[in-house]
Motif scaffolding. Structure first.
Motif, mmCIF file in Angstrom:
data_model
loop_
_atom_site.group_PDB
_atom_site.id
_atom_site.type_symbol
_atom_site.label_atom_id
_atom_site.label_comp_id
_atom_site.label_asym_id
_atom_site.label_seq_id
_atom_site.Cartn_x
_atom_site.Cartn_y
_atom_site.Cartn_z
ATOM 1 N N LEU A 1 34.244 47.742 46.648
ATOM 2 C CA LEU A 1 34.440 46.381 46.173
ATOM 3 C C LEU A 1 35.656 45.744 46.846
ATOM 4 N N SER A 2 35.534 44.451 47.115
ATOM 5 C CA SER A 2 36.636 43.689 47.698
ATOM 6 C C SER A 2 36.966 42.512 46.793
ATOM 7 N N LEU A 3 38.235 42.199 46.692
ATOM 8 C CA LEU A 3 38.684 41.023 45.941
ATOM 9 C C LEU A 3 38.785 39.853 46.910
ATOM 10 N N ALA B 1 44.844 43.117 44.506
ATOM 11 C CA ALA B 1 43.640 43.918 44.738
ATOM 12 C C ALA B 1 43.924 45.400 44.515
ATOM 13 N N TYR C 1 40.603 47.681 43.499
ATOM 14 C CA TYR C 1 39.622 47.370 44.539
ATOM 15 C C TYR C 1 39.827 48.253 45.766
ATOM 16 N N ARG D 1 36.002 43.137 38.261
ATOM 17 C CA ARG D 1 35.593 44.433 38.823
ATOM 18 C C ARG D 1 34.710 45.189 37.836
#
Length: 277
Positions: free
Chosen positions: A9-11, A28, A33, A263
């Motif tokens: 996952l990326s912010l 992040a 993340y 998230r």
């Protein structure tokens, strides 16, 4: 399918746009993340411009925080291909993106001349290739690349291997694209996918369309978009960039707390998609 807890996952920068690039990296990391997205160039004239391109103190500070946290940069924003664009002017931005370790560069098509867009995307890819970057086109219904069919046609015609498409659920839905359209596209066009939710009812006017997209998206799983269907139609295991700007929520809740909640919500939708096999 890949296990949902294993999906990276990326912010996205747009989710926490009130922060500076260094603060985005720290946020992040603190929120758990794998990646962060950074906005190196503003998307609009009224947006804050951070002096991060070139040999600047902010770039050095951002590199230091990336090293300290172990955070990685998934993508950087935003390059616009307009009628008067000189692609070579984007070289400093691309060089900074590479220094930061980015993999993808988000590109918007703002030129009604499709042939010129194809040519300039190709030029951009040629500049980016030695830097290990993939300039990727994001269809948005208010741009000249309104939907994924147009985007796919441009990507194919560019003839470059280091390009592709970025699917954003709200843009995908508002453009009227279908899951069959998505399934029909070459798998290699996709390097990552953006993620958000929105009301099921499509806006009837441009102002509402823009406001929802830029200012008031919804937490994944709490809106009316077919997120599970989109995930199932895309290649398995793509990194997910969580892009949920929420102006009202941002006024009452810290960026890191919003990022953690998003998230968790994204993981829940990924789990639902996995169980729908």
């Amino acid at each position: 399918m890949i296990e949902p807890q294993s999906r990276e996952l990326s912010l996205s920068a747009l989710t926490v746009l009130e922060l500076s690039p260094t603060e985005m990296v720290q946020c992040a990391a603190d929120a758990g993340y794998d990646y962060v997205g950074l906005r190196l160039l503003p998307a609009t004239d009224h947006e804050v411009r951070h002096e991060i391109i070139g040999d600047t103190p902010l770039k050095r500070e951002t590199l230091a925080v990336l090293k300290d946290t172990g955070m990685r940069v998934l993508d950087v924003e935003i390059l616009r291909l307009k009628p008067d664009t000189d692609v070579n002017q984007y070289k400093p931005m691309l060089e900074t993106a590479a220094e930061l370790g980015a993999r993808y560069v988000l590109v918007a098509g703002n030129d009604p001349d499709e042939a010129r867009t194809i040519d300039r995307l190709g030029q951009l890819c040629d500049l980016a290739a030695p830097l290990g970057l993939s300039p990727s086109l994001e269809p948005m219904p208010w741009t000249d690349v309104k939907e994924i069919g147009v985007g796919a046609r441009i990507v194919k015609a560019s003839g470059r291997r280091n390009t592709g498409l970025i699917i954003d659920p709200i843009h995908f839905d508002r453009a009227g694209s279908s899951l069959d359209d998505l399934r029909a596209l070459p798998r290699e066009y996709f390097g990552y996918v953006q993620f958000c939710d929105a009301p099921a009812a499509r806006p009837a006017d441009l102002d509402t369309l823009l406001f929802q997209a830029r200012c008031e998206r919804m937490i994944p799983g709490e809106g009316g978009l077919d997120l599970v269907g989109m995930l199932r139609a895309l290649p398995d295991g793509l990194p997910v960039s969580v892009e949920v700007p929420t102006e009202r929520w941002a006024k009452t809740t810290r960026a890191v707390d919003r990022a953690r909640r998003l998230r968790e919500a994204t993981r829940a939708v990924l789990k639902e998609a996995h169980e729908a096999v």
